[in-house]
Design a protein around this motif. Sequence first.
Motif, PDB file in Angstrom:
ATOM      1  N   GLY A  96      30.792  58.780 -45.905  1.00  0.00           N
ATOM      2  CA  GLY A  96      30.001  59.681 -45.083  1.00  0.00           C
ATOM      3  C   GLY A  96      28.496  59.475 -45.194  1.00  0.00           C
ATOM      4  O   GLY A  96      27.728  60.261 -44.656  1.00  0.00           O
ATOM      5  N   PHE A  97      28.064  58.448 -45.900  1.00  0.00           N
ATOM      6  CA  PHE A  97      26.640  58.164 -46.055  1.00  0.00           C
ATOM      7  C   PHE A  97      26.322  56.813 -45.436  1.00  0.00           C
ATOM      8  O   PHE A  97      27.134  55.894 -45.456  1.00  0.00           O
ATOM      9  CB  PHE A  97      26.241  58.124 -47.533  1.00  0.00           C
ATOM     10  N   THR A  98      25.113  56.691 -44.920  1.00  0.00           N
ATOM     11  CA  THR A  98      24.684  55.402 -44.383  1.00  0.00           C
ATOM     12  C   THR A  98      24.247  54.491 -45.525  1.00  0.00           C
ATOM     13  O   THR A  98      24.032  54.945 -46.657  1.00  0.00           O
ATOM     14  CB  THR A  98      23.517  55.579 -43.403  1.00  0.00           C
ATOM     15  N   GLU A  99      24.098  53.224 -45.224  1.00  0.00           N
ATOM     16  CA  GLU A  99      23.657  52.270 -46.244  1.00  0.00           C
ATOM     17  C   GLU A  99      22.254  52.603 -46.738  1.00  0.00           C
ATOM     18  O   GLU A  99      21.957  52.478 -47.927  1.00  0.00           O
ATOM     19  CB  GLU A  99      23.691  50.855 -45.673  1.00  0.00           C
ATOM     20  N   ALA A 100      21.400  53.064 -45.864  1.00  0.00           N
ATOM     21  CA  ALA A 100      20.029  53.426 -46.264  1.00  0.00           C
ATOM     22  C   ALA A 100      20.027  54.617 -47.214  1.00  0.00           C
ATOM     23  O   ALA A 100      19.260  54.647 -48.183  1.00  0.00           O
ATOM     24  CB  ALA A 100      19.191  53.734 -45.030  1.00  0.00           C
ATOM     25  N   GLN A 101      20.893  55.597 -46.956  1.00  0.00           N
ATOM     26  CA  GLN A 101      20.965  56.757 -47.844  1.00  0.00           C
ATOM     27  C   GLN A 101      21.484  56.362 -49.224  1.00  0.00           C
ATOM     28  O   GLN A 101      20.965  56.812 -50.243  1.00  0.00           O
ATOM     29  CB  GLN A 101      21.868  57.833 -47.242  1.00  0.00           C
ATOM     30  N   LEU A 102      22.511  55.521 -49.258  1.00  0.00           N
ATOM     31  CA  LEU A 102      23.051  55.064 -50.541  1.00  0.00           C
ATOM     32  C   LEU A 102      22.028  54.238 -51.309  1.00  0.00           C
ATOM     33  O   LEU A 102      21.868  54.394 -52.516  1.00  0.00           O
ATOM     34  CB  LEU A 102      24.328  54.245 -50.325  1.00  0.00           C
ATOM     35  N   SER A 103      21.334  53.360 -50.608  1.00  0.00           N
ATOM     36  CA  SER A 103      20.311  52.536 -51.259  1.00  0.00           C
ATOM     37  C   SER A 103      19.197  53.393 -51.828  1.00  0.00           C
ATOM     38  O   SER A 103      18.752  53.179 -52.958  1.00  0.00           O
ATOM     39  CB  SER A 103      19.719  51.534 -50.272  1.00  0.00           C
ATOM     40  N   GLY A 104      18.747  54.362 -51.063  1.00  0.00           N
ATOM     41  CA  GLY A 104      17.688  55.253 -51.535  1.00  0.00           C
ATOM     42  C   GLY A 104      18.110  56.051 -52.755  1.00  0.00           C
ATOM     43  O   GLY A 104      17.345  56.216 -53.699  1.00  0.00           O
ATOM     44  N   PHE A 105      19.357  56.535 -52.743  1.00  0.00           N
ATOM     45  CA  PHE A 105      19.854  57.306 -53.875  1.00  0.00           C
ATOM     46  C   PHE A 105      19.924  56.457 -55.130  1.00  0.00           C
ATOM     47  O   PHE A 105      19.426  56.842 -56.192  1.00  0.00           O
ATOM     48  CB  PHE A 105      21.238  57.876 -53.555  1.00  0.00           C
ATOM     49  N   PHE A 106      20.526  55.269 -55.035  1.00  0.00           N
ATOM     50  CA  PHE A 106      20.713  54.454 -56.227  1.00  0.00           C
ATOM     51  C   PHE A 106      19.424  53.784 -56.692  1.00  0.00           C
ATOM     52  O   PHE A 106      19.292  53.455 -57.865  1.00  0.00           O
ATOM     53  CB  PHE A 106      21.822  53.423 -56.022  1.00  0.00           C
TER      54      PHE A 106
END
Length: 70
Positions: free
Chosen positions: A4-14
């Motif tokens: 449910g998350f975009t690649e940009a959201q996952l990258s920003g989080f990690f």
Amino acid sequence: MIFGFTEAQLSGFFLTWGVGAFIVYMLFIIGQLAWESKAGRFGTFVLFLGLGVGFIGFIAKVLIQWWLER
């Protein structure tokens, strides 16, 4: 989309929380190294300074981004 998350959201989080957690873990490793080698106060300071100086760049990046975005 992943979970449910975009690649940009996952990258920003990690890139913020994942690298931050890794820094905390590395500080634990440096402290354990100083403890096991019986480095003393000055030796422990040198270990944290020498091995932890790279963290300053990441922390400065986070602070500069926060300051520019407010």
